[in-house]
Write an enzyme that holds these catalytic residues in place. Structure first.
Site, PDB file in Angstrom:
ATOM      1  N   ASP A  64      -6.444   1.950   5.675  1.00  0.00           N
ATOM      2  CA  ASP A  64      -6.536   1.270   6.966  1.00  0.00           C
ATOM      3  C   ASP A  64      -5.720  -0.008   6.888  1.00  0.00           C
ATOM      4  O   ASP A  64      -5.281  -0.407   5.810  1.00  0.00           O
ATOM      5  CB  ASP A  64      -8.003   1.019   7.379  1.00  0.00           C
ATOM      6  CG  ASP A  64      -8.725   0.020   6.493  1.00  0.00           C
ATOM      7  OD1 ASP A  64      -8.364  -0.101   5.292  1.00  0.00           O
ATOM      8  OD2 ASP A  64      -9.663  -0.637   6.972  1.00  0.00           O
ATOM      9  N   TYR A  66      -4.235  -3.846   6.724  1.00  0.00           N
ATOM     10  CA  TYR A  66      -4.656  -5.104   6.105  1.00  0.00           C
ATOM     11  C   TYR A  66      -5.501  -5.879   7.113  1.00  0.00           C
ATOM     12  O   TYR A  66      -5.212  -5.878   8.308  1.00  0.00           O
ATOM     13  CB  TYR A  66      -3.445  -5.948   5.720  1.00  0.00           C
ATOM     14  CG  TYR A  66      -2.587  -5.355   4.623  1.00  0.00           C
ATOM     15  CD1 TYR A  66      -3.094  -5.116   3.356  1.00  0.00           C
ATOM     16  CD2 TYR A  66      -1.242  -5.061   4.858  1.00  0.00           C
ATOM     17  CE1 TYR A  66      -2.296  -4.596   2.336  1.00  0.00           C
ATOM     18  CE2 TYR A  66      -0.432  -4.534   3.846  1.00  0.00           C
ATOM     19  CZ  TYR A  66      -0.966  -4.313   2.594  1.00  0.00           C
ATOM     20  OH  TYR A  66      -0.172  -3.804   1.596  1.00  0.00           O
ATOM     21  N   PHE A  77       0.834  -0.256   3.831  1.00  0.00           N
ATOM     22  CA  PHE A  77       1.277  -1.064   2.694  1.00  0.00           C
ATOM     23  C   PHE A  77       2.240  -2.189   3.076  1.00  0.00           C
ATOM     24  O   PHE A  77       2.557  -3.041   2.248  1.00  0.00           O
ATOM     25  CB  PHE A  77       1.912  -0.199   1.587  1.00  0.00           C
ATOM     26  CG  PHE A  77       0.943   0.715   0.910  1.00  0.00           C
ATOM     27  CD1 PHE A  77       0.083   0.243  -0.067  1.00  0.00           C
ATOM     28  CD2 PHE A  77       0.868   2.060   1.250  1.00  0.00           C
ATOM     29  CE1 PHE A  77      -0.829   1.090  -0.690  1.00  0.00           C
ATOM     30  CE2 PHE A  77      -0.040   2.913   0.632  1.00  0.00           C
ATOM     31  CZ  PHE A  77      -0.890   2.427  -0.345  1.00  0.00           C
ATOM     32  N   HIS A 186      -4.119   5.044  -6.975  1.00  0.00           N
ATOM     33  CA  HIS A 186      -3.712   4.023  -6.006  1.00  0.00           C
ATOM     34  C   HIS A 186      -2.992   2.884  -6.724  1.00  0.00           C
ATOM     35  O   HIS A 186      -3.328   2.550  -7.860  1.00  0.00           O
ATOM     36  CB  HIS A 186      -4.956   3.493  -5.281  1.00  0.00           C
ATOM     37  CG  HIS A 186      -4.652   2.725  -4.049  1.00  0.00           C
ATOM     38  ND1 HIS A 186      -4.314   1.375  -4.080  1.00  0.00           N
ATOM     39  CD2 HIS A 186      -4.628   3.083  -2.740  1.00  0.00           C
ATOM     40  CE1 HIS A 186      -4.096   0.963  -2.842  1.00  0.00           C
ATOM     41  NE2 HIS A 186      -4.269   1.975  -2.018  1.00  0.00           N
TER      42      HIS A 186
END
Length: 224
Positions: A64, A66, A77, A186
């Site tokens: 989701d 930031y 990202f 991740h």
């Protein structure tokens, strides 16, 4: 919310008339009225705006947006120019440098990747300020699953970079043998050393595309 007006609109038009989407739209509108929500409404669908369906070469799935002020602008990202580079993106840049020799830029704006054909898609497209994953379960997952399903049906090679468990749960939607699925932990500081570093997903993506006559992606983000 700014409407999707490119070829994604046709691919997703069936979703807009479904009951879940009508409820999602109402919920999101109410959230913007009551709370501070990121990104700004006109940026919610930036991943679709900047990377038309017909131009997608690779997909990087995030969870989701930031949730701190000024960061999110609709691309997984990525942060707006002038904003400090988040730790996960720092690690992405480190792996990119190790893999392809790219220099580490002075910003975290990944718009160039989107324009190169990298769909930077979060599975949830909005979030309350300072409340990570606060819009999970309101309907975005069903909408972005529809987008992933549309990508799965494309009759051309696409690379799916699935980093971390939430992204990898989408693998069940990817049944087209003509695509490439790359999986790694991740890139967050908590997990990057468990196999994200050294995964070489960027060079593997380009090798896969180029072997099939498709121009590879220019992964170098320039300094501002």
């Amino acid at each position: 919310m700014a409407q999707i007006n490119n070829d994604w609109r046709d691919a997703l038009k069936g979703e807009f008339s479904k009951q879940y989407y009508k409820k999602l739209y109402e919920t999101v509108c109410d959230e913007y009225k009551i709370h501070t929500v990121f990104p700004v409404p006109d940026d919610i669908f930036n991943a679709f705006h900047l990377t038309p369906l017909s131009k997608v070469k690779a997909v990087i799935l995030g969870q989701d947006p930031y949730h701190n002020t000024g960061q999110a602008h609709g691309l997984s990202f990525s942060v707006k120019p002038g904003i400090q580079i988040p730790p996960s993106l720092v690690n992405i840049y480190k792996e990119l440098q190790s893999d392809l020799g790219c220099f580490i830029p002075n910003n975290g704006c990944l718009t160039k990747w989107a324009e190169e054909g990298v769909l930077l898609l979060n599975t949830v497209l909005t979030v309350r300020a300072h409340e990570a994953n606060s819009h999970a379960g309101i309907g975005w997952e069903q909408f972005t699953d529809a987008a992933i399903t549309a990508l799965n049906t494309q009759d051309r090679p696409i690379v799916f970079l699935l980093w971390g468990a939430p992204a990898q749960r989408k693998e069940k939607l990817l049944t087209n043998p003509g695509h490439l699925i790359l999986k790694a932990p991740h890139p967050s500081p908590l997990s990057a050393y468990r196999g994200f570093f050294g995964c070489r997903h960027f060079s593997k993506t380009n090798s896969f595309l180029e072997d099939r006559g498709i121009k590879g992606i220019d992964w170098q983000i320039e300094n501002i």
